[in-house]
Design an enzyme around this catalytic site. Structure first.
Site, mmCIF file in Angstrom:
data_model
loop_
_atom_site.group_PDB
_atom_site.id
_atom_site.type_symbol
_atom_site.label_atom_id
_atom_site.label_comp_id
_atom_site.label_asym_id
_atom_site.label_seq_id
_atom_site.Cartn_x
_atom_site.Cartn_y
_atom_site.Cartn_z
ATOM 1 N N LYS A 182 0.778 -1.189 -0.054
ATOM 2 C CA LYS A 182 0.021 0.061 -0.062
ATOM 3 C C LYS A 182 0.975 1.175 -0.038
ATOM 4 O O LYS A 182 2.146 1.239 0.532
ATOM 5 C CB LYS A 182 -0.725 0.099 1.371
ATOM 6 N N ASP A 232 -7.665 -2.953 10.609
ATOM 7 C CA ASP A 232 -8.109 -4.162 9.492
ATOM 8 C C ASP A 232 -8.582 -5.271 10.188
ATOM 9 O O ASP A 232 -9.070 -6.140 9.472
ATOM 10 C CB ASP A 232 -7.164 -4.220 8.513
ATOM 11 N N ASP A 273 -2.670 -7.688 -1.592
ATOM 12 C CA ASP A 273 -3.685 -6.585 -0.905
ATOM 13 C C ASP A 273 -5.135 -6.923 -0.847
ATOM 14 O O ASP A 273 -5.772 -6.260 0.130
ATOM 15 C CB ASP A 273 -3.534 -5.239 -1.538
ATOM 16 N N GLU A 312 -6.342 -9.456 0.688
ATOM 17 C CA GLU A 312 -6.094 -10.433 1.547
ATOM 18 C C GLU A 312 -7.374 -10.850 2.448
ATOM 19 O O GLU A 312 -7.165 -11.913 2.952
ATOM 20 C CB GLU A 312 -4.912 -10.068 2.458
ATOM 21 N N ARG A 323 -10.365 -11.334 1.761
ATOM 22 C CA ARG A 323 -11.255 -12.434 1.058
ATOM 23 C C ARG A 323 -10.505 -13.746 1.464
ATOM 24 O O ARG A 323 -10.950 -14.727 1.325
ATOM 25 C CB ARG A 323 -11.883 -11.997 -0.377
#
Ligand code: BES
Ligand code: MN
Ligand code: ZN
Length: 487
Positions: A271, A282, A341, A343, A345
């Site tokens: 990112k 997150d 990124d 990640e 899922r």
């Protein structure tokens, strides 16, 4: 905080003893039957131009004549909706927040009696929010407000509803607070290991069955997708399963699944640096299902609940998974990881497969899943997906009742058009368009064995800017939803 309900009629507010009497006024005229002394002060303030019955207006009068309470706080809601009442109460609480008020009495005047229970619930949530101060890594934070006791005044005919709302609100408020405490902690404190300890502690306190699995156990389960995300980090992963059994074994459980990425750098698909610190949030999905577990364990409804958290970091390293790598998920489906990124899922898909073993009545996963959802819905409503209309209606109603709203998003199969790979059964990303929806379509492939709901809370789990911090959402929605599943 200490919460109580006290029977006091609207005509007799002058008798209420407290450091502050907070009167939330609904409607565009003073409610009928309002205590004469309170009405006199309100009229005087209105006449002087210091106060009006418009939403957002609030005023404090000290040592008000004819009242037992040391202060009278008037807070106007304008509209008589639940949301307007909560906003007015928050304004009223803000008036006493930095003052010497240890005991507040709260009364709602001018609202439909049908709102009584919900108003009581929101009172405990708003008051708990008012006194919350994050200090785990900032012991120098300003002292918490003095407010330590709140008495909700209710007419005799409304006391029962007030008590029920207060109890539910206290449990939800405790759940929200736990979720905020977990999510606000930086990633070097709130590690996967730490989340496991929090759930284990909850289990001890409330007599829940808790299992915390490490990498070895996760390997045994064949969670190749979850493992791929975790492999770039030196911080050990945890797969956490907790059960609350409030109904006979024969009753199919509600299963909640939380995304617990304790820090998301993006991995090799790194990112940009700006605001990357916010990726400590997150694990907001995990925090919210843990908070919900706490609320449900306190309320003891006659249901069975399973809470699953997949927790790890998403880091770039020599061991990290690379774009183009293909992994085999627990379901057997192979996944081409085109962007490391995406990640969330990848860890959720294996948790969703794991959930099958509970023969669930319904599974709802909760995740700070996509920036696209923030673009679509902002910070007001969570994105909601459901495999059937009845479930969608239940989630929407739970959100509305809890003032923790969501908005249904589509799951048309045409949205899965871009999820095609030459090298695996499915890639983990599609094009930029409809990013929250394509993420949901990816998850749906792993949730075919049961009724399934999905909440994308990327916009609602935390606030940025000066008020940076976790919101504790959607603990309110989830708790209402789970309670609604008991029958
Ligand atoms: N955790 C992020 C989603 C996110 C981003 C939440 C910003 C809140 C604010 C997630 O893991 C992610 O990085 N998603 C990517 C997916 C993309 C690579 C398809 C995103 O949304 O950019
Ligand atoms: Mn990511
Ligand atoms: Zn993420």
């Amino acid at each position: 905080m200490d919460f109580k309900v006290q029977t006091t009629e609207l005509e007799a507010l002058a008798t209420a003893g407290a450091d502050a009497l907070i009167v939330v006024l609904g409607g565009d005229s003073l409610p009928e039957g309002l205590d004469a002394a309170v009405a006199k002060h309100a009229q005087a303030a209105i006449k002087l131009g210091d106060f009006s019955l418009k939403a957002g207006q609030a005023i404090t009068l000290t040592q008000p004549d004819g009242l037992k309470a040391s202060r009278l706080v008037l807070a106007a809601s304008g509209k008589t909706t639940l949301a307007a009442a909560r906003a007015a109460l928050a304004a009223g609480l803000a008036q006493v927040k930095s003052r010497g008020v240890a005991h507040a009495a709260v009364v709602f005047a001018g609202f439909d009696t049908a709102l009584g229970e919900a108003l009581a619930e929101q009172t405990t949530i708003a008051a708990t929010d008012t006194v919350y101060v994050y200090r785990h890594t900032k012991p120098s934070a300003p002292a918490a407000p003095k407010l330590a006791k709140l008495t909700l005044l209710a007419a005799k005919a409304a006391v029962k509803e007030a008590r029920a709302g207060l109890a539910r609100g206290q449990a939800i408020a405790a759940g929200i607070e736990l979720a905020r405490e977990c999510a606000n902690r930086p990633a070097n404190h709130a590690t996967p290991t730490y989340l496991g300890q929090v759930v284990q502690q909850l289990g001890k306190t409330h007599g829940l069955k808790v299992e915390v699995m490490d990498r070895k156990a996760v390997e045994k389960l064949g969670m190749g997708s979850f493992l791929a995300v975790a492999q770039g980090s030196d911080e050990p992963l945890r797969f956490i399963v907790a059960r609350y059994d409030g109904a006979p074994k024969s009753v199919a459980p509600v299963v909640l699944v939380g995304k617990g990425i304790t820090f998301d750098t993006g991995g090799i698909s790194l990112k940009p640096g700006a605001e990357m610190d916010e990726m400590k949030f997150d694990m907001g999905g995990a925090a919210s299902v843990i908070g919900t577990l706490r609320a449900v364990a306190e309320l003891k409804p006659k249901i069975n609940l399973v809470v699953i958290v997949a927790a790890c970091e998403n880091m770039p390293s020599g061991n990290a998974v690379k774009p183009g790598d293909v992994v085999t998920s627990m379901s057997g489906q192979t996944i081409e990881i085109l962007n490391t990124d995406a990640e969330g899922r990848l860890i959720l898909c294996d948790a969703l497969t794991y959930a099958e073993r509970f023969k669930p009545a319904v599974v709802v996963d909760v995740a700070t899943l996509t920036g696209a959802c923030v673009i679509a819905l902002g910070g007001v409503r969570s994105g909601m997906y459901a495999s059937d209309d009845e479930l969608a209606a239940a989630l929407a109603a739970a959100g509305d009742a809890a003032l923790d709203p969501c908005w249904r998003m589509p799951l048309d199969d045409d949205y899965a058009e871009g999820l095609k790979s030459n090298f695996a059964d499915v890639p983990n990303i599609a094009g930029r368009a409809g990013g929250s929806i394509t993420a949901a379509k990816f998850l749906q492939r792993f949730a075919s064995k049961y009724r399934w709901g999905h909440l994308d809370i990327a916009g609602t789990a935390w606030k940025g800017g000066a008020a940076k911090g976790a919101t504790g959402r959607p603990v309110g929605l989830l708790t209402h939803f789970v309670l609604g599943q008991s029958r």
